[in-house]
Design an enzyme around this catalytic site. Sequence first.
Site, mmCIF file in Angstrom:
data_model
loop_
_atom_site.group_PDB
_atom_site.id
_atom_site.type_symbol
_atom_site.label_atom_id
_atom_site.label_comp_id
_atom_site.label_asym_id
_atom_site.label_seq_id
_atom_site.Cartn_x
_atom_site.Cartn_y
_atom_site.Cartn_z
ATOM 1 C CE LYS A 79 59.635 73.203 -14.413
ATOM 2 N NZ LYS A 79 60.448 73.017 -15.872
HETATM 3 N N1 GLU Z 1 61.979 69.476 -20.788
HETATM 4 C C1 GLU Z 1 60.929 68.803 -20.449
HETATM 5 C C2 GLU Z 1 59.898 69.385 -19.485
HETATM 6 O O1 GLU Z 1 60.640 69.913 -18.591
HETATM 7 C C3 GLU Z 1 61.086 67.140 -20.605
HETATM 8 C C4 GLU Z 1 61.095 66.777 -21.706
HETATM 9 C C5 GLU Z 1 61.257 65.176 -21.706
HETATM 10 O O2 GLU Z 1 61.448 64.485 -20.672
HETATM 11 O O3 GLU Z 1 61.129 64.603 -23.025
HETATM 12 O O4 GLU Z 1 58.677 69.215 -19.493
#
Ligand code: GLU
Length: 285
Positions: free
Chosen positions: A238
């Site tokens: 991102k």
């Molecule tokens: N929320 C995290 C992200 O978008 C992913 C966390 C996870 O898979 O432990 O990178």
Amino acid sequence: MIVTRFAPSPNGPLHLGHAYSAVKAHDLARAAGGRFLLRIEDIDGARSRAELADEFRRDLEWLGLEWEEVPAQSTRLDSYEAAARDLMARGLLYRCTCTRAEIEALEPTIGPEGLIYPGTCKGKAFDPSRPSALRLNIEAALAETGPLEWEDERAGVVTADPRQFGDVVLVRKDAPASYHLAATLDDAADGVTLVTRGADLVFASHIHRLLQALLGLPVPRWHHHALLVEADGRKLAKSRRSGERGYGLAEMREAGEDGRIVAEKLRLDQIPHGISLSRYPPDGT
Ligand code: GLU
Ligand code: ZN
């Protein structure tokens, strides 16, 4: 029962790497007659956008996946606060008022995941007029737990080495928890048994295993998968706006691509759009 999850943060559009991860987690659960969960990781209030969570659901539908959605992180703040209070009362957390610039000025060691906090605030009275984060005292924590191991489905049994990241932040200055604390508590609350995510987050598993031991949480297994990399060898991210430069799921969906075919190709490791797959574990595929 195998329970996996896809846990995206609604701070930017999803890209093919997310699709790979979601398909992987979905299929690992389905193959075992288990459950596949969606959890929106919107702990970062300032950067989270509710409309992106809706877009993520459309993306998963487009890929032909079925999921159960569990409550978003923003509804679970009480559980993060309770855990932080417990660790604080046990003397395992300390307040840190350092800014990034102050830490950088000390020329700290760079660990596998960036700066290692040099422990400036450990054991010191803090200045309540400055905003503070709560850091985990890794040495004190390991003295409580003793040595730990965790199991990766692909890399095997790994010795937990949380020291290499230093005293990580568990409660941020600007958010009621850090990713580490929130995700570890949520995975336990959601009954996740196989934490499935990209190999770029292997580092986090060392820390999460320690938190599980400290907080008396069930210990899942992990499945870290290979990453999708662009032609220059860097992973889709991102932060590189990969979701807005032709590799974005919403972009492909809106351009009329068939998401089920995209998902089928990902299952066969046939990665479209000039993307390739990194190796993980390093001696694996
Ligand atoms: N929320 C995290 C992200 O978008 C992913 C966390 C996870 O898979 O432990 O990178
Ligand atoms: Zn500090």
